[in-house]
Scaffold this motif. Structure first.
Motif, mmCIF file in Angstrom:
data_model
loop_
_atom_site.group_PDB
_atom_site.id
_atom_site.type_symbol
_atom_site.label_atom_id
_atom_site.label_comp_id
_atom_site.label_asym_id
_atom_site.label_seq_id
_atom_site.Cartn_x
_atom_site.Cartn_y
_atom_site.Cartn_z
ATOM 1 N N UNK A 21 0.809 -1.213 0.000
ATOM 2 C CA UNK A 21 0.000 0.000 0.000
ATOM 3 C C UNK A 21 0.841 1.260 0.000
ATOM 4 N N UNK A 22 2.150 1.125 -0.143
ATOM 5 C CA UNK A 22 3.040 2.209 0.242
ATOM 6 C C UNK A 22 3.187 3.334 -0.776
ATOM 7 N N UNK A 23 2.403 3.365 -1.813
ATOM 8 C CA UNK A 23 2.480 4.466 -2.766
ATOM 9 C C UNK A 23 1.347 5.455 -2.525
ATOM 10 N N UNK A 24 1.648 6.727 -2.568
ATOM 11 C CA UNK A 24 0.621 7.751 -2.388
ATOM 12 C C UNK A 24 -0.258 7.801 -3.637
ATOM 13 N N UNK A 25 -1.564 7.548 -3.421
ATOM 14 C CA UNK A 25 -2.464 7.428 -4.565
ATOM 15 C C UNK A 25 -3.155 8.737 -4.896
ATOM 16 N N UNK A 26 -3.347 9.619 -3.916
ATOM 17 C CA UNK A 26 -4.066 10.848 -4.150
ATOM 18 C C UNK A 26 -3.298 11.998 -3.506
ATOM 19 N N UNK A 27 -3.640 13.201 -3.946
ATOM 20 C CA UNK A 27 -2.969 14.369 -3.389
ATOM 21 C C UNK A 27 -3.814 15.063 -2.346
ATOM 22 N N UNK A 28 -4.989 14.518 -2.017
ATOM 23 C CA UNK A 28 -5.854 15.147 -1.032
ATOM 24 C C UNK A 28 -5.227 15.068 0.354
ATOM 25 N N UNK A 29 -5.173 16.177 1.080
ATOM 26 C CA UNK A 29 -4.563 16.166 2.417
ATOM 27 C C UNK A 29 -5.201 15.158 3.363
ATOM 28 N N UNK A 31 -6.413 12.292 2.722
ATOM 29 C CA UNK A 31 -5.939 10.952 2.418
ATOM 30 C C UNK A 31 -4.471 10.824 2.792
ATOM 31 N N UNK A 32 -3.678 11.828 2.408
ATOM 32 C CA UNK A 32 -2.240 11.764 2.649
ATOM 33 C C UNK A 32 -1.883 11.728 4.130
ATOM 34 N N UNK A 33 -2.723 12.302 4.986
ATOM 35 C CA UNK A 33 -2.437 12.292 6.413
ATOM 36 C C UNK A 33 -2.490 10.873 6.983
ATOM 37 N N UNK A 34 -3.092 9.960 6.228
ATOM 38 C CA UNK A 34 -3.152 8.565 6.640
ATOM 39 C C UNK A 34 -2.023 7.730 6.054
ATOM 40 N N UNK A 35 -1.069 8.372 5.391
ATOM 41 C CA UNK A 35 0.107 7.687 4.853
ATOM 42 C C UNK A 35 1.349 8.244 5.533
ATOM 43 N N UNK A 36 1.587 7.788 6.748
ATOM 44 C CA UNK A 36 2.671 8.344 7.557
ATOM 45 C C UNK A 36 3.300 7.279 8.448
ATOM 46 N N UNK A 37 4.569 7.526 8.770
ATOM 47 C CA UNK A 37 5.275 6.805 9.830
ATOM 48 C C UNK A 37 5.808 7.860 10.784
ATOM 49 N N UNK A 38 5.480 7.765 12.070
ATOM 50 C CA UNK A 38 5.848 8.825 12.997
ATOM 51 C C UNK A 38 6.315 8.320 14.351
ATOM 52 N N UNK A 39 7.009 9.206 15.061
ATOM 53 C CA UNK A 39 7.477 8.938 16.425
ATOM 54 C C UNK A 39 7.247 10.197 17.250
ATOM 55 N N UNK A 40 6.640 10.012 18.423
ATOM 56 C CA UNK A 40 6.269 11.159 19.250
ATOM 57 C C UNK A 40 6.679 10.940 20.694
ATOM 58 N N UNK A 41 6.943 12.048 21.386
ATOM 59 C CA UNK A 41 7.054 12.023 22.836
ATOM 60 C C UNK A 41 5.643 11.958 23.410
ATOM 61 N N UNK A 42 5.481 11.194 24.479
ATOM 62 C CA UNK A 42 4.153 10.951 25.031
ATOM 63 C C UNK A 42 4.200 11.092 26.553
ATOM 64 N N UNK A 43 3.164 11.688 27.110
ATOM 65 C CA UNK A 43 2.997 11.763 28.557
ATOM 66 C C UNK A 43 1.603 11.253 28.884
ATOM 67 N N UNK A 44 1.525 10.302 29.821
ATOM 68 C CA UNK A 44 0.246 9.698 30.169
ATOM 69 C C UNK A 44 -0.096 9.985 31.627
ATOM 70 N N UNK A 45 -1.317 10.412 31.861
ATOM 71 C CA UNK A 45 -1.889 10.505 33.204
ATOM 72 C C UNK A 45 -2.808 9.304 33.360
ATOM 73 N N UNK A 46 -2.415 8.380 34.228
ATOM 74 C CA UNK A 46 -3.184 7.149 34.391
ATOM 75 C C UNK A 46 -3.764 7.076 35.798
ATOM 76 N N UNK A 47 -5.015 6.642 35.858
ATOM 77 C CA UNK A 47 -5.689 6.441 37.131
ATOM 78 C C UNK A 47 -6.293 5.036 37.135
#
Length: 266
Positions: A21-29, A31-47
């Motif tokens: 599935x790894x080719x971008x098929x459309x130029x619509x934002x 759709x393209x926002x669903x074709x990503x690989x990302x890494x984020x810092x995360x902070x969780x408040x757990x109860x």
């Protein structure tokens, strides 16, 4: 299994699904926002609140902040004659301390490590060029350990359910995403010191989240958001573990995650 090895195994599992599935098929934002690989810092408040039976003493409640990392991979493409086929994987790891109450009789803090894995499969429907709705099925697991006084309790559970994701393009570069989900927890288990195991009953899980994704330059995106999860592990069946018959208490969890990261769009 070490965290790095777990993440490698998840990536190896998902790669055969994502590569076709790894080719971008459309130029619509949206759709393209669903074709990503990302890494984020995360902070969780757990109860977490355990509900003991009457006569077993007061119910303890643990709460605290835990920093960590959040990795994601998602793809959306026309496949097998079906438009906007969607697949996604997200893994989060958090490590921090929780305080316990009421005090007395409880006191001190607990170290807590939490792992969350969520896999989604669905199909996107373009309502307009700016709005995309994606219903999906989901499954995953949660694993966390709480440690104090040289003793460790491990709680695990899987979950399966449904959800709906909505993407709306505010501009050509900025997309806001909302997510709602429902699932049922399955296979919950509590492992206590000396390897005593208690099963949980199934319970509901509710999820809600909102996020923003901004295309900085070419394939580089900045993204962030807030996710909320509320779920219950129902009281387990009465069982014997080498001492008087006991059962896992009903456990209620409320998790609030804040994340901010960078992604590569393809």
């Amino acid at each position: 299994m070490p965290l790095f090895h777990r993440m490698t195994a998840y990536a190896a599992f998902l790669a055969p699904l994502l590569l076709p599935l790894a080719a971008r098929a459309q130029s619509l934002p949206v759709v393209n926002v669903n074709n990503e690989i990302g890494l984020a810092a995360d902070v969780m408040l757990q109860d977490q609140e355990d509900h003991y039976l009457p006569g077993n003493g007061p119910s303890p409640e643990l709460s605290g902040w835990a920093p960590g990392l959040d990795a994601k991979a998602s793809v959306m493409k026309d496949l097998w004659g079906i438009s906007n086929v969607y697949a996604a994987l997200r893994f989060a790891f958090n490590d921090g301390e929780s305080s316990i109450s009421p005090s007395p009789p409880y006191a001190g803090t607990y170290n807590r490590q939490t792992e969350n894995l969520d896999v989604e499969l669905g199909k996107g429907f373009l309502i307009t060029d700016r709005l995309l709705l994606t219903p999906f099925i989901q499954g995953g697991y949660t694993n966390f350990q709480s440690s104090d006084f040289n003793a460790t309790n491990t709680t695990t559970n899987g979950f399966v359910g449904l959800g709906l994701r909505g993407d709306y393009a505010l501009t050509e570069r900025l997309v806001v995403t909302g997510r709602l989900g429902w699932a049922e927890t399955v296979g919950g288990n509590l492992n206590t010191p000396a390897n005593y195991n208690f099963g949980y009953g199934d319970g509901p899980m509710w999820q809600a989240g909102i996020g923003l994704d901004y295309l900085v330059y070419s394939h580089i995106h900045l993204y962030g958001g807030i996710d909320y999860t509320d779920y219950t592990l129902a009281r387990g069946a009465l069982q014997s573990a080498g001492f008087p018959d006991s059962r896992a208490p009903q456990a209620n969890f409320n998790d609030l995650n804040f994340h901010l990261g960078i992604a590569w769009g393809f």
